[in-house]
Motif scaffolding. Structure first.
Motif, PDB file in Angstrom:
ATOM      1  N   LEU A 104      35.129  43.461  47.720  1.00  0.00           N
ATOM      2  CA  LEU A 104      35.925  44.680  47.597  1.00  0.00           C
ATOM      3  C   LEU A 104      36.909  44.579  46.434  1.00  0.00           C
ATOM      4  O   LEU A 104      37.220  45.583  45.784  1.00  0.00           O
ATOM      5  CB  LEU A 104      36.680  44.943  48.901  1.00  0.00           C
ATOM      6  CG  LEU A 104      35.829  45.401  50.091  1.00  0.00           C
ATOM      7  CD1 LEU A 104      36.713  45.638  51.315  1.00  0.00           C
ATOM      8  CD2 LEU A 104      35.070  46.685  49.740  1.00  0.00           C
ATOM      9  N   GLN A 105      37.405  43.367  46.174  1.00  0.00           N
ATOM     10  CA  GLN A 105      38.290  43.187  45.031  1.00  0.00           C
ATOM     11  C   GLN A 105      37.564  43.531  43.731  1.00  0.00           C
ATOM     12  O   GLN A 105      38.123  44.194  42.846  1.00  0.00           O
ATOM     13  CB  GLN A 105      38.791  41.741  44.975  1.00  0.00           C
ATOM     14  CG  GLN A 105      39.788  41.380  46.062  1.00  0.00           C
ATOM     15  CD  GLN A 105      40.347  39.979  45.877  1.00  0.00           C
ATOM     16  OE1 GLN A 105      40.414  39.472  44.765  1.00  0.00           O
ATOM     17  NE2 GLN A 105      40.732  39.348  46.972  1.00  0.00           N
ATOM     18  N   LYS A 106      36.316  43.107  43.622  1.00  0.00           N
ATOM     19  CA  LYS A 106      35.543  43.387  42.409  1.00  0.00           C
ATOM     20  C   LYS A 106      35.304  44.886  42.263  1.00  0.00           C
ATOM     21  O   LYS A 106      35.399  45.433  41.158  1.00  0.00           O
ATOM     22  CB  LYS A 106      34.212  42.638  42.453  1.00  0.00           C
ATOM     23  CG  LYS A 106      33.413  42.751  41.163  1.00  0.00           C
ATOM     24  CD  LYS A 106      32.190  41.858  41.182  1.00  0.00           C
ATOM     25  CE  LYS A 106      31.443  41.940  39.845  1.00  0.00           C
ATOM     26  NZ  LYS A 106      30.250  41.053  39.832  1.00  0.00           N
ATOM     27  N   ILE A 107      35.006  45.546  43.372  1.00  0.00           N
ATOM     28  CA  ILE A 107      34.795  46.995  43.331  1.00  0.00           C
ATOM     29  C   ILE A 107      36.089  47.705  42.931  1.00  0.00           C
ATOM     30  O   ILE A 107      36.087  48.630  42.112  1.00  0.00           O
ATOM     31  CB  ILE A 107      34.299  47.509  44.701  1.00  0.00           C
ATOM     32  CG1 ILE A 107      32.899  46.969  44.992  1.00  0.00           C
ATOM     33  CG2 ILE A 107      34.306  49.037  44.745  1.00  0.00           C
ATOM     34  CD1 ILE A 107      32.404  47.272  46.380  1.00  0.00           C
ATOM     35  N   ALA A 108      37.202  47.247  43.510  1.00  0.00           N
ATOM     36  CA  ALA A 108      38.491  47.857  43.196  1.00  0.00           C
ATOM     37  C   ALA A 108      38.824  47.709  41.715  1.00  0.00           C
ATOM     38  O   ALA A 108      39.340  48.639  41.082  1.00  0.00           O
ATOM     39  CB  ALA A 108      39.588  47.218  44.048  1.00  0.00           C
ATOM     40  N   TYR A 150      46.100  43.443  47.667  1.00  0.00           N
ATOM     41  CA  TYR A 150      44.825  43.317  46.950  1.00  0.00           C
ATOM     42  C   TYR A 150      44.179  41.962  47.229  1.00  0.00           C
ATOM     43  O   TYR A 150      42.964  41.852  47.411  1.00  0.00           O
ATOM     44  CB  TYR A 150      45.081  43.493  45.443  1.00  0.00           C
ATOM     45  CG  TYR A 150      43.920  43.095  44.566  1.00  0.00           C
ATOM     46  CD1 TYR A 150      42.840  43.954  44.370  1.00  0.00           C
ATOM     47  CD2 TYR A 150      43.889  41.848  43.915  1.00  0.00           C
ATOM     48  CE1 TYR A 150      41.776  43.598  43.553  1.00  0.00           C
ATOM     49  CE2 TYR A 150      42.839  41.479  43.109  1.00  0.00           C
ATOM     50  CZ  TYR A 150      41.782  42.360  42.931  1.00  0.00           C
ATOM     51  OH  TYR A 150      40.723  41.994  42.132  1.00  0.00           O
ATOM     52  N   ASN A 151      45.004  40.915  47.266  1.00  0.00           N
ATOM     53  CA  ASN A 151      44.472  39.565  47.466  1.00  0.00           C
ATOM     54  C   ASN A 151      44.009  39.305  48.898  1.00  0.00           C
ATOM     55  O   ASN A 151      43.397  38.272  49.175  1.00  0.00           O
ATOM     56  CB  ASN A 151      45.529  38.531  47.072  1.00  0.00           C
ATOM     57  CG  ASN A 151      45.828  38.553  45.583  1.00  0.00           C
ATOM     58  OD1 ASN A 151      44.914  38.603  44.775  1.00  0.00           O
ATOM     59  ND2 ASN A 151      47.104  38.539  45.218  1.00  0.00           N
ATOM     60  N   LEU A 174      47.601  40.692  39.414  1.00  0.00           N
ATOM     61  CA  LEU A 174      46.196  41.078  39.312  1.00  0.00           C
ATOM     62  C   LEU A 174      45.440  40.374  38.200  1.00  0.00           C
ATOM     63  O   LEU A 174      44.236  40.149  38.312  1.00  0.00           O
ATOM     64  CB  LEU A 174      46.098  42.599  39.087  1.00  0.00           C
ATOM     65  CG  LEU A 174      46.710  43.482  40.172  1.00  0.00           C
ATOM     66  CD1 LEU A 174      46.692  44.943  39.723  1.00  0.00           C
ATOM     67  CD2 LEU A 174      45.961  43.320  41.487  1.00  0.00           C
ATOM     68  N   GLY A 175      46.124  40.048  37.101  1.00  0.00           N
ATOM     69  CA  GLY A 175      45.426  39.562  35.919  1.00  0.00           C
ATOM     70  C   GLY A 175      44.644  40.703  35.280  1.00  0.00           C
ATOM     71  O   GLY A 175      44.425  41.739  35.899  1.00  0.00           O
ATOM     72  N   ALA A 176      44.247  40.535  34.032  1.00  0.00           N
ATOM     73  CA  ALA A 176      43.463  41.560  33.342  1.00  0.00           C
ATOM     74  C   ALA A 176      42.859  40.975  32.089  1.00  0.00           C
ATOM     75  O   ALA A 176      43.426  40.047  31.478  1.00  0.00           O
ATOM     76  CB  ALA A 176      44.338  42.773  32.992  1.00  0.00           C
ATOM     77  N   ALA A 177      41.710  41.504  31.687  1.00  0.00           N
ATOM     78  CA  ALA A 177      41.068  41.052  30.461  1.00  0.00           C
ATOM     79  C   ALA A 177      41.985  41.309  29.275  1.00  0.00           C
ATOM     80  O   ALA A 177      42.667  42.321  29.201  1.00  0.00           O
ATOM     81  CB  ALA A 177      39.741  41.793  30.271  1.00  0.00           C
TER      82      ALA A 177
END
Length: 329
Positions: free
Chosen positions: A296-300, A289-290, A195-198
């Motif tokens: 929808l990914q941004k909303i999720a 997810y991908n 997913l990656g994350a900030a």
């Protein structure tokens, strides 16, 4: 006994076999059984047969084994009579009581890995031979935005979280292949690799690489059916590594207790199986997810709060300083 048998028997006491409730119950029980059989067949096709595991003959190497998940696994196997070698930079106390041998080693340094491997083989080869189980668990978290990290911090993170897997596998796998009973390689990755994350760019990149390494290695080892591979992709673990991080959505992404992950890893090793362990439930389905549209990914991401989780990050260094001061953690 399958869990659906008991309620089915109770219903059969009060319902005729041809009544609608009973027919529905039988159909559901049949469906669940077929799913279980299909999953079992799928597992056999994907991973093959199990290998024989005798803990008295196993030599288990665990990187990052002086705390958290690694320490739990080491203690369990130490108490059960296996030979356990823990590799870590942080000292381990009371090793004799736990049945564990500690080797000070920075796994990001290939020279130290090679040196410690020679020490382990010197200590156990006469009695048992070479290591048969490798658990790559060592990890560090910088917890900074990419532009706030120094180049040295990036190097250190990638060497510990990714390159160390190459070093240890290259060091210990040949001995497993030459061993008649084979061996098991456990790769501890993370859903963050998908997913990656900030504030986790380095960690996410490393874990994505670790997952790819594991899958590629498993494909190469098809010619060695006695070598089993276990991929572990947990969500946020309740360990010092992520101290201070509060999951922004405990319903979608609950914090995982290390003991629960340890149980599944130990179970797979004991059974001599290859496996993919994902916890909690969403970790097993995160690949989907991908497949979602980018909108929808941004909303999720926004709903899950994945990019806000590291704002309260403290990390392992803070917990270690509190331990030195005698303050409660």
């Amino acid at each position: 006994m399958d869990p659906w048998i008991i309620p089915l028997c109770f219903r059969a006491e009060h319902q005729a076999w041809d009544t609608r409730p009973m027919v529905v119950s039988i159909a559901w029980a049949t469906f669940v059984t077929l799913l279980w059989m299909g999953n079992l067949l799928s597992h056999k096709i994907a991973y093959g047969m199990h290998r024989e595991v005798d803990l008295q003959e196993e030599v288990i190497v665990i990187t990052g084994g002086t705390s958290g998940l690694g320490l739990l696994i080491a203690e369990v196997y130490g108490m059960r009579g296996a030979t356990v070698a823990v590799l870590d930079t942080k000292p381990l106390e009371s090793t004799e009581a736990r049945g564990i041998t500690y080797y000070q080693c920075d796994v990001s340094d290939k020279g130290q890995v090679s040196r410690v491997a020679s020490e382990i083989e010197r200590d156990v080869r006469i009695q048992l031979g070479t290591p048969t189980v490798l658990i790559n668990n060592a990890a560090i978290v910088v917890g900074k935005k990419l532009l706030d990290m120094s180049v040295d911090e990036v190097d250190r993170s990638l060497k510990t979280n990714l390159l160390s897997h190459f070093y240890t596998v290259k060091t210990f796998l040949p001995g497993m292949i030459n061993n008649e009973t084979g061996g098991t390689i456990v790769t501890v990755s993370s859903v963050i690799g998908h997913l990656g994350a900030a504030q986790l760019s380095d960690y996410a990149a490393a874990k994505a690489g670790v997952t790819a390494l594991h899958k590629s290695l498993a494909a190469e080892l098809k010619e060695c059916p006695e070598i089993k591979t276990i991929l572990v992709t947990p969500g946020q673990l309740s360990t010092p590594l992520f101290h201070g991080v509060r999951t922004p959505n405990s319903f979608i992404a609950p914090i995982v207790e290390p003991i629960d992950v340890a149980k599944e890893i130990i179970k797979a090793i004991d059974l001599g199986l290859s496996d993919h362990i994902g916890m909690p439930l969403y970790a097993r389905w995160v690949d989907w997810y991908n497949v979602l549209p980018v909108g929808l990914q941004k909303i999720a991401r926004s709903v899950s709060g994945i990019d806000r989780g590291m704002k309260t990050f403290i990390g392992r260094k803070a917990t270690e300083s509190k331990e030195k001061d005698g303050s409660p953690i």
